[in-house]
Write a protein that holds these residues in place. Structure first.
Motif, PDB file in Angstrom:
ATOM      1  N   THR A   1     -21.124 -34.214  19.223  1.00  0.00           N
ATOM      2  CA  THR A   1     -20.727 -35.618  19.336  1.00  0.00           C
ATOM      3  C   THR A   1     -20.710 -35.993  20.807  1.00  0.00           C
ATOM      4  O   THR A   1     -20.594 -35.121  21.687  1.00  0.00           O
TER       5      THR A   1
ATOM      6  N   GLU B   1     -18.287 -37.469  22.237  1.00  0.00           N
ATOM      7  CA  GLU B   1     -16.946 -37.150  22.709  1.00  0.00           C
ATOM      8  C   GLU B   1     -16.854 -35.696  23.178  1.00  0.00           C
ATOM      9  O   GLU B   1     -16.242 -35.392  24.210  1.00  0.00           O
TER      10      GLU B   1
ATOM     11  N   THR C   1     -16.378 -33.895  27.192  1.00  0.00           N
ATOM     12  CA  THR C   1     -15.288 -33.000  27.593  1.00  0.00           C
ATOM     13  C   THR C   1     -15.747 -32.005  28.652  1.00  0.00           C
ATOM     14  O   THR C   1     -14.916 -31.358  29.290  1.00  0.00           O
TER      15      THR C   1
END
Length: 225
Positions: A198, A200, A204
């Motif tokens: 993803t 997201e 990270t």
């Protein structure tokens, strides 16, 4: 596109390829702006712009004019050597610990140029002229490509090992070409499929955050399609 625009476009590709390699180095913590999360990123941009400008005009003309219409150039077989690389470029890489010595600096540049050749020769995506939404990493309003969040080459393994349900296999993210290349440069296809499936999860990563900070400040100058 005029020859001047071609040169500007290709130098932008080269600078982005150089930036990805510099940002990926552990020694980046000692380079301008690398350790400041609150900075605008201008110092790092200036550092990379300096490196790119020092070496770009010294590269063989066939490299600087490379497009998807030209044949492959074998960087390793080319006449690139320490004698043709500006001392200011190699000295800077050594000073900041990005390269151990001038020979390593030459090897580093060859790695950058291999990335550049691959990207400069990539055919323009047919959909680039119809996409105007922002890149999901750098958030620039530029032509986009689609990135398979679970690379197609891994689909069989993904299903066999039950990493993800079949419904996720065709998930895509819309990324500009430099960000797309950056994503594929940080991990193997299997790692992308298993761990970074993803946007997201990709965000990270510290290296992707560093790349985002750099890329978001770049003026879009590469015409595709």
């Amino acid at each position: 596109m005029s020859s001047t625009e071609d040169t500007t476009a290709q130098s932008s590709i080269f600078k982005d390829c150089l930036a990805r390699r510099v940002i990926a180095q552990p020694a980046l913590s000692d380079t301008p702006d690398a350790s400041s999360s609150s900075s605008s990123g201008s110092d790092l941009d200036e550092f990379i712009s300096y490196l790119a400008s020092e070496v770009w005009e010294t590269l063989p003309s066939q490299l600087r004019a490379l497009t998807h219409e030209h044949p492959v150039i074998d960087v390793d077989a080319d006449a690139l050597s320490l004698a043709t690389i500006p001392g200011s470029f190699t000295d800077t890489l050594v000073s900041y610990g990005i390269a151990a010595d001038p020979d390593s600096a030459c090897d580093f540049l060859r790695s950058v140029l291999r990335d550049y050749v691959d990207e400069a020769r990539a055919p323009p995506p047919a959909w680039s002229s119809t996409r105007t939404s922002e890149c999901e990493i750098c958030e620039r309003d530029v032509p986009l490509t689609y990135h398979h969040l679970i690379p197609r080459s891994t689909h069989t393994k993904v299903l066999k090992r039950k990493w993800h349900p079949e419904s996720l296999l065709n998930s895509v993210a819309w990324l500009c070409r430099p960000c797309h290349s950056a994503v594929h440069g940080i991990a193997t296809n299997e790692e992308l499929a298993r761990e970074y499936y993803t946007i997201e999860l990709l965000l990270t990563r510290e290296d992707i955050q560093k790349w985002k900070k750099y890329a978001s400040k770049q003026r879009w100058g590469v015409r595709r399609g």
